[in-house]
Enzyme design. Sequence first.
Site, PDB file in Angstrom:
ATOM      1  N   HIS A  35      41.047  50.710  69.049  1.00  0.00           N
ATOM      2  CA  HIS A  35      40.291  51.940  69.779  1.00  0.00           C
ATOM      3  C   HIS A  35      38.851  51.728  69.434  1.00  0.00           C
ATOM      4  O   HIS A  35      38.122  52.834  69.492  1.00  0.00           O
ATOM      5  CB  HIS A  35      41.063  53.377  69.271  1.00  0.00           C
TER       6      HIS A  35
HETATM    7  S1  FES Z   1      40.388  52.371  66.013  1.00  0.00           S
HETATM    8 FE1  FES Z   1      42.470  53.025  66.238  1.00  0.00          FE
HETATM    9  S2  FES Z   1      43.561  52.132  64.841  1.00  0.00           S
HETATM   10 FE2  FES Z   1      41.402  51.115  64.691  1.00  0.00          FE
END
Ligand code: FES
Length: 195
Positions: A153
Amino acid sequence: MSDTLKERRRLLIATSSAGAVAAAATAVPFIASLTPSERARAAGAPVEADVGKLAPGEMMTVEWRGKPVWIVRRTPEMVAGLEAHEDRLADPASGEAQQPDYAANRHRSINPEYLVVIGICTHLGCSPSDKFTTGAASGIAADWPGGFFCPCHGSIFDLAGRVFRSQPAPTNLEIPPHKWLSASLVLIGEDDATA
Ligand code: FES
């Protein structure tokens, strides 16, 4: 169904069942075959890591309690660069309990040259990638100081595992208890407080 088809089907089922039995039969001896030290390691015993062959700017990974632990040998430039971007970090002074007291400092380690950190993102547990190349060549940003990038993410961390502000990951990467047994041997999973 013709007799030939019925026979083929019967053979297929018999073969699959035999395969399942064989898989189950090999699973138990595998666990039983672990040596006492392997069983202790699986249960969380400390692990030693020899960093003698790690060159400046390189990273190695060891496993502790089933988790990847990164050991990064930072160059003097990497250490010196930790201060410059602190205004962009969520917790630059390690206020959150994500490390033992001896790592609650700018470099988040005992020895500024070596970072020992659990390589699991504090968002949802993905394993970030190292992005030590600085600047635009990193593919992250022109002012990227080097660090780690979580592709799940998009969370970004600096070379001390400190998370940048406004990222999905809420806290810095976790520092495990550890202590140096010699200049090149580090024990991960135990320190003088936990021994
Ligand atoms: S940014 Fe979502 S698990 Fe690392």
